[in-house]
Motif scaffolding. Sequence first.
Motif, PDB file in Angstrom:
ATOM      1  N   MET A   1       0.876  -1.112  -0.165  1.00  0.00           N
ATOM      2  CA  MET A   1       0.142  -0.092  -0.035  1.00  0.00           C
ATOM      3  C   MET A   1       0.865   1.326   0.085  1.00  0.00           C
ATOM      4  N   SER A   2       1.197   1.668  -1.348  1.00  0.00           N
ATOM      5  CA  SER A   2       2.326   2.907  -1.038  1.00  0.00           C
ATOM      6  C   SER A   2       1.459   3.917  -1.918  1.00  0.00           C
ATOM      7  N   ASN A   3       0.038   3.820  -1.932  1.00  0.00           N
ATOM      8  CA  ASN A   3      -0.772   4.956  -2.600  1.00  0.00           C
ATOM      9  C   ASN A   3      -0.837   6.301  -1.649  1.00  0.00           C
ATOM     10  N   VAL A   4      -1.406   7.277  -2.334  1.00  0.00           N
ATOM     11  CA  VAL A   4      -1.323   8.627  -1.658  1.00  0.00           C
ATOM     12  C   VAL A   4      -2.759   9.106  -1.927  1.00  0.00           C
ATOM     13  N   THR A   5      -3.589   9.816  -0.999  1.00  0.00           N
ATOM     14  CA  THR A   5      -4.722  10.474  -1.102  1.00  0.00           C
ATOM     15  C   THR A   5      -4.583  11.906  -0.895  1.00  0.00           C
ATOM     16  N   VAL A   6      -4.988  12.974  -1.805  1.00  0.00           N
ATOM     17  CA  VAL A   6      -4.663  14.511  -1.570  1.00  0.00           C
ATOM     18  C   VAL A   6      -6.121  14.803  -1.266  1.00  0.00           C
ATOM     19  N   ILE A   7      -6.444  15.511   0.142  1.00  0.00           N
ATOM     20  CA  ILE A   7      -7.386  16.250   0.028  1.00  0.00           C
ATOM     21  C   ILE A   7      -7.148  17.706   0.547  1.00  0.00           C
TER      22      ILE A   7
ATOM     23  N   LEU B   1      -2.671   7.599  -7.209  1.00  0.00           N
ATOM     24  CA  LEU B   1      -3.074   8.849  -6.390  1.00  0.00           C
ATOM     25  C   LEU B   1      -4.218   9.349  -6.452  1.00  0.00           C
ATOM     26  N   PHE B   2      -5.014   9.415  -5.206  1.00  0.00           N
ATOM     27  CA  PHE B   2      -6.204   9.936  -5.490  1.00  0.00           C
ATOM     28  C   PHE B   2      -6.386  11.461  -5.183  1.00  0.00           C
ATOM     29  N   GLU B   3      -6.989  11.985  -6.106  1.00  0.00           N
ATOM     30  CA  GLU B   3      -7.014  13.390  -6.019  1.00  0.00           C
ATOM     31  C   GLU B   3      -8.355  14.085  -5.419  1.00  0.00           C
ATOM     32  N   GLY B   4      -8.424  14.476  -4.187  1.00  0.00           N
ATOM     33  CA  GLY B   4      -9.543  15.282  -3.691  1.00  0.00           C
ATOM     34  C   GLY B   4      -9.870  16.491  -4.372  1.00  0.00           C
TER      35      GLY B   4
ATOM     36  N   VAL C   1      -6.466   3.546   0.152  1.00  0.00           N
ATOM     37  CA  VAL C   1      -6.448   5.280   0.273  1.00  0.00           C
ATOM     38  C   VAL C   1      -4.865   5.562   0.626  1.00  0.00           C
ATOM     39  N   GLY C   2      -4.179   4.744   1.513  1.00  0.00           N
ATOM     40  CA  GLY C   2      -2.801   4.874   1.681  1.00  0.00           C
ATOM     41  C   GLY C   2      -2.457   6.080   2.687  1.00  0.00           C
ATOM     42  N   PHE C   3      -1.297   6.937   2.361  1.00  0.00           N
ATOM     43  CA  PHE C   3      -0.808   8.325   3.071  1.00  0.00           C
ATOM     44  C   PHE C   3      -1.864   9.215   2.850  1.00  0.00           C
TER      45      PHE C   3
ATOM     46  N   MET D   1       9.841  17.336   2.235  1.00  0.00           N
ATOM     47  CA  MET D   1      10.465  16.885   3.536  1.00  0.00           C
ATOM     48  C   MET D   1      10.516  15.143   3.486  1.00  0.00           C
ATOM     49  N   ARG D   2       9.324  14.920   3.076  1.00  0.00           N
ATOM     50  CA  ARG D   2       9.235  13.393   3.423  1.00  0.00           C
ATOM     51  C   ARG D   2       8.324  12.997   2.089  1.00  0.00           C
ATOM     52  N   ASP D   3       8.653  11.976   1.357  1.00  0.00           N
ATOM     53  CA  ASP D   3       8.029  11.502   0.216  1.00  0.00           C
ATOM     54  C   ASP D   3       6.458  10.541   0.823  1.00  0.00           C
ATOM     55  N   PRO D   4       5.465  11.012   0.459  1.00  0.00           N
ATOM     56  CA  PRO D   4       4.554  10.436   0.761  1.00  0.00           C
ATOM     57  C   PRO D   4       4.229   8.861   0.116  1.00  0.00           C
ATOM     58  N   PHE D   5       4.866   8.709  -0.896  1.00  0.00           N
ATOM     59  CA  PHE D   5       4.636   7.576  -1.506  1.00  0.00           C
ATOM     60  C   PHE D   5       5.733   6.497  -0.609  1.00  0.00           C
ATOM     61  N   GLU D   6       6.589   6.862  -0.011  1.00  0.00           N
ATOM     62  CA  GLU D   6       7.418   6.180   0.762  1.00  0.00           C
ATOM     63  C   GLU D   6       6.905   5.671   2.235  1.00  0.00           C
ATOM     64  N   ASN D   7       5.959   5.226   2.131  1.00  0.00           N
ATOM     65  CA  ASN D   7       5.409   4.767   3.634  1.00  0.00           C
ATOM     66  C   ASN D   7       5.099   3.330   3.948  1.00  0.00           C
TER      67      ASN D   7
END
Length: 442
Positions: free
Chosen positions: A14-20, A231-234, A271-273, A436-442
């Motif tokens: 689960m290395s996905n990212v959701t932006v809201i 990448l989920f785009e809110g 949903v991921g990070f 500062m921190r890559d959200p995909f690297e979690n």
Amino acid sequence: MHGPDGQHFKEHIMSNVTVIGAQWGDEGKGKIVDWLASRADIVVRFQGGHNAGHTLVVGDQTYKLSLLPSGLVRGKMGVIGNGVVVDPEALLAEIDRVTAQGLEVTPRTLRIAENVPLILPVHGAIDRAREAARGDRKIGTTGRGIGPAYEDKVARRAIRLCDLAEPETLDWKLDELLLHHNTLLAGLGSETFTKDALLAHLNALAPRVLPFMDTVWELLDDSSRAGRKILFEGAQAVMLDVDHGTYPFVTSSNTIAANAATGSGVGPGTVGFVLGIAKAYSTRVGEGPFPSELHDEMGRTLGERGHEFGTVTGRPRRCGWFDAMLVRRAVRVGGVNGLALTKLDVLDGIPELRICTGYELDGEEIRHFPSAPAAQARVKPVYETLEGWSGTTYGARSWADLPAQAIKYVRRIEELVEAPVTLLSTSPERDDTILMRDPFEN
Ligand code: GDP
Ligand code: IMO
Ligand code: MG
């Protein structure tokens, strides 16, 4: 991992990212999604419609997207999930506009969920007629039929994309839909619609829209299993969420990260990070409470320096200081793991900055923003004052380029909202971003 019969289940990472959005919208989600899209394979819109306006600046090109996922600018596959409401006419106009700017928007790069509800001309008409009838109590909607389209979905009378391929279904569904809406329009003294006119409208658009139709839940599940990053785009933001926002001055969908799952047909773990986007100050378009709003010269300065005009409606955005109380709430209900702080550059050179750190209601300190509208309107902000910076953050691409006071301002926001700032944006331009921190690297 092995099932009871020894069958092998592939574990997907689960290395996905959701932006809201963490405020009232227009935080710069489009810019951040475009920037992050270089690390993703698929970009998915899961709620909202063409009420959204996302501006992306790449070199000398400016892209204004409403319905199309921002990843298309990077040539990444874009998906419009079932949680979105799609106006097919607006969609095709937008496709034509960005195609003229050189983007490829074909069924190879864009897929739309077969179960997505459509916005018809009757929805915009109802939206505008109701706003006019509300007078002083208007919500200040974008007038694009978003609310009425979501109402039809929940009322089980929506026309969905897949219906365009079934003339026999369209026929009875339009009867049912018009019975409802024409009654309302007539009552509001507005022009009504005929079935023939709506049928002609939909039949003219269908051949161009249907080729984009796909089984999105399956596409996303297959992609996840194959290790592709999503990448989920809110769109909009937590304070415009229909449950958690400043109701009734909200939009008609859930904007929080949990809806990325429902709105595209994936499990909640996908949903991921969760990356919340917040401006270094606050803005709002439309009506509704805004405790830290500035009605003075400083409010105008922020509006001018931040070019705060609505992308969709051109309305000037209301401006105010950063409200840490609201953003902390957005972090908590939105499930935000990290913040992207945008438009820090707009504060360059302002000698003294304020952050809203508490609320008072009728002279008493309160812990939370109240839920009832009359109380919401009476909330007064409590401020903390911070020294500004004389240097510039505009265009900074590394932490080391930031003035010490600007760093202090960011650190104070982190403390107050109880979430780390993992990305900073210092201009509209794609690459003026500090990671500062890559959200995909979690
Ligand atoms: P969205 O709806 O959240 O995607 O945001 P909008 O695109 O509607 O509004 C944000 C505006 O701010 C756009 O015009 C962006 O080009 C611009 N923008 C984004 N990030 C920054 C930033 O860090 N600094 C400045 N000055 N402008 C920015
Ligand atoms: P992005 O994605 C800012 C606001 C409208 C209005 C309320 C309801 O660009 O951040 P609606 O037409 O949705 O029924 O209007 O919500 N609104 C937004 N404000 N940014 C947006 O999208 C918005 N989408 C809707 O101004 O107050
Ligand atoms: Mg916007």
